[in-house]
Design an enzyme around this catalytic site. Structure first.
Site, PDB file in Angstrom:
ATOM      1  N   SER A 190       0.856  -1.183   0.000  1.00  0.00           N
ATOM      2  CA  SER A 190       0.000   0.000   0.000  1.00  0.00           C
ATOM      3  C   SER A 190       0.893   1.233   0.000  1.00  0.00           C
ATOM      4  CB  SER A 190      -0.904  -0.006   1.236  1.00  0.00           C
ATOM      5  OG  SER A 190      -1.687   1.152   1.298  1.00  0.00           O
ATOM      6  N   LYS A 202      -1.315  -0.956  -4.188  1.00  0.00           N
ATOM      7  CA  LYS A 202      -2.487  -0.152  -3.876  1.00  0.00           C
ATOM      8  C   LYS A 202      -2.074   1.299  -3.762  1.00  0.00           C
ATOM      9  CE  LYS A 202      -4.469  -0.095   0.309  1.00  0.00           C
ATOM     10  NZ  LYS A 202      -5.339  -0.490   1.442  1.00  0.00           N
ATOM     11  N   LYS A 247      -3.134   5.198  -2.740  1.00  0.00           N
ATOM     12  CA  LYS A 247      -4.077   6.065  -2.051  1.00  0.00           C
ATOM     13  C   LYS A 247      -4.477   7.198  -2.995  1.00  0.00           C
ATOM     14  CE  LYS A 247      -4.066   4.108   2.058  1.00  0.00           C
ATOM     15  NZ  LYS A 247      -5.270   3.537   2.693  1.00  0.00           N
ATOM     16  N   ASP A 250      -7.436   3.287  -3.287  1.00  0.00           N
ATOM     17  CA  ASP A 250      -8.142   3.378  -2.009  1.00  0.00           C
ATOM     18  C   ASP A 250      -8.338   4.842  -1.656  1.00  0.00           C
ATOM     19  OD1 ASP A 250      -9.191   3.046   0.519  1.00  0.00           O
ATOM     20  OD2 ASP A 250      -7.306   2.408   1.435  1.00  0.00           O
ATOM     21  N   GLU A 289     -11.451   1.098  -3.732  1.00  0.00           N
ATOM     22  CA  GLU A 289     -11.761   0.787  -2.341  1.00  0.00           C
ATOM     23  C   GLU A 289     -12.302   2.009  -1.610  1.00  0.00           C
ATOM     24  OE1 GLU A 289      -9.412  -0.856   1.654  1.00  0.00           O
ATOM     25  OE2 GLU A 289      -8.375  -0.727  -0.278  1.00  0.00           O
ATOM     26  N   ASP A 308     -14.279  -1.167   2.946  1.00  0.00           N
ATOM     27  CA  ASP A 308     -13.336  -1.285   4.062  1.00  0.00           C
ATOM     28  C   ASP A 308     -14.011  -0.712   5.301  1.00  0.00           C
ATOM     29  OD1 ASP A 308     -11.284  -1.119   5.913  1.00  0.00           O
ATOM     30  OD2 ASP A 308      -9.947   0.086   4.691  1.00  0.00           O
ATOM     31  N   LYS A 351     -10.240  -6.407   7.807  1.00  0.00           N
ATOM     32  CA  LYS A 351      -9.191  -5.980   8.720  1.00  0.00           C
ATOM     33  C   LYS A 351      -9.529  -6.502  10.115  1.00  0.00           C
ATOM     34  CE  LYS A 351      -7.515  -1.814   6.396  1.00  0.00           C
ATOM     35  NZ  LYS A 351      -7.574  -0.341   6.328  1.00  0.00           N
ATOM     36  N   GLY A 408      -4.354  -3.893   5.999  1.00  0.00           N
ATOM     37  CA  GLY A 408      -3.464  -3.651   7.123  1.00  0.00           C
ATOM     38  C   GLY A 408      -3.566  -2.243   7.676  1.00  0.00           C
TER      39      GLY A 408
END
Length: 376
Positions: free
Chosen positions: A136, A162, A164, A189, A221, A246, A270, A298
């Site tokens: 990530s 991933k 952000k 995400d 996400e 999420d 998670k 995570g």
């Protein structure tokens, strides 16, 4: 089993590389470690991986400390139980506070599986000997810096990245990464950063998210606020890219709501967000039955929480790469031995009883800011 002593440790570790999301930037992390000791001396460790600020969830390190010391630990200390599934019932009157609950329950799972001479993964129903890890990556100061980070991790063998995203940092960085890595497994995400359809800017947000379709992303996400199931359902029906939830799913009831509304088609499980390993295992079973692929997200866990994530990721429904990358990606020195390692993006599932790693108490002591000890 009966925990006769529980110690709560407040520990801060520096990050190798500063990490920025849609809400804030961080260069170190404070997590709480739960050390649980049975009457026969068996020790189990858990990790309360709550963020320092109330951005991902309302809970913070400060509130988790208070909840754990005033409510959760007193409820568990000295109580008799046979299986970790019973732990949540000991503090059943406490609402929310999922991160704090997860750390206490994780310690119980680690202690119980060690006492039973069973690897944690197998105790949870895990079947895999190894799991595929992804990384990530946070928001970087420039697209060039982002591409450098992606390159570094792709060169290390990670098969999934991933990114952000946030309003103003979305289409351009995604396009740049896709052009540079046309075959890479990429997902994005937003951590709920985009306005919903009835908020100012909502129509533009839907247009931006829809415009990501041509980039062949594995998923988008959590584009909208956690409990905005309706807009997640609208977006799921409108775009081809899978929508992953999420923050929206903290409880099994949340997952039932999402499934009923078709408010997505992928689930990020998670352990911390769902209050522990038992709930995460049950969410996996529910999603598997509904046909939703799952993966383990995570919270930049230290080694204790990372080991628990590896264990849950060994369950059969975790068919997408999980955020269980090597300890060295985040920390120069982790608190477990051996550290979690990845070889070409593959992490081996421990076969040793309990957590599968020993805990380096000397490292904890060197980075500990406070501790509180409870005895039955």
């Amino acid at each position: 089993m009966r925990a006769v002593e529980i110690v709560l440790h407040d520990v801060e570790l520096p990050l190798r590389h500063a990490f920025e999301t849609s809400s804030h930037r961080k260069s170190s992390l404070r997590h709480l470690l739960v050390e649980m000791i049975d009457a026969d001396g068996t020790v189990g460790w858990g990790e309360i991986a709550s963020p320092a600020g109330p951005f991902y969830a309302p809970e913070t390190t400060t509130t988790a400390w208070q909840t754990a010391t005033e409510h959760l630990i007193p409820a568990v200390l000295g109580a008799q139980w046979e299986h970790p599934d019973e732990i949540a019932g000991l503090y059943g009157k406490v609402r929310g506070n999922f991160f704090a609950k997860a750390g206490v329950e994780m310690a119980a799972w680690a202690m119980w599986s060690a006492a039973e001479s069973i690897p944690l993964a197998r105790a949870l129903g895990g079947e895999r000997e190894s799991v595929v890890a992804g990384v990530s990556l946070g928001i970087e100061p420039s697209i060039e810096a982002l591409l450098a980070e992606v390159t570094r991790h792709v060169d290390s063998g990670y098969p999934r990245v991933k990114l952000k995203i946030a309003p103003g940092w979305d289409v351009a960085p995604v396009r740049a990464v896709r052009e540079a890595f046309p075959d890479l497994d990429v997902h994005v995400d937003a951590n709920g950063a985009y306005p919903g359809s009835r908020e100012p800017g909502g129509e533009q947000a839907f247009e931006v998210l829809s415009s990501l379709d041509p980039f062949g992303l594995t998923m988008i996400e959590q584009p909208f606020a956690p409990k905005n199931f309706l807009d997640h359902a609208l977006l799921t029906a409108e775009i081809e890219t899978p929508v992953c939830l999420d923050e929206s799913v903290e409880t099994l009831d949340d997952l039932r709501t999402a499934l009923a509304l078709k408010a997505g088609n992928v689930l990020n499980i998670k352990v911390s967000r769902m209050g522990g390993l038992s709930a995460a295992r049950d969410a996996h079973a529910m999603a598997l039955e509904a046909g939703w692929p799952v993966w383990c997200g995570g919270m930049h866990e230290f080694g204790v929480g990372r080991a628990a994530n590896v264990a849950i990721s060994s369950l059969p429904g975790f068919t997408l790469p999980s955020d269980v990358s090597a300890s060295e990606k985040y920390y120069a020195e982790d608190i477990i031995d051996p550290p979690v390692t990845a070889e070409q993006g593959i992490v081996q599932v421990p076969t040793v009883a309990g957590l599968g790693h020993s805990v380096r108490t000397e490292v904890i002591a060197a980075h500990e800011t406070r501790q509180q000890r409870f005895r039955a």
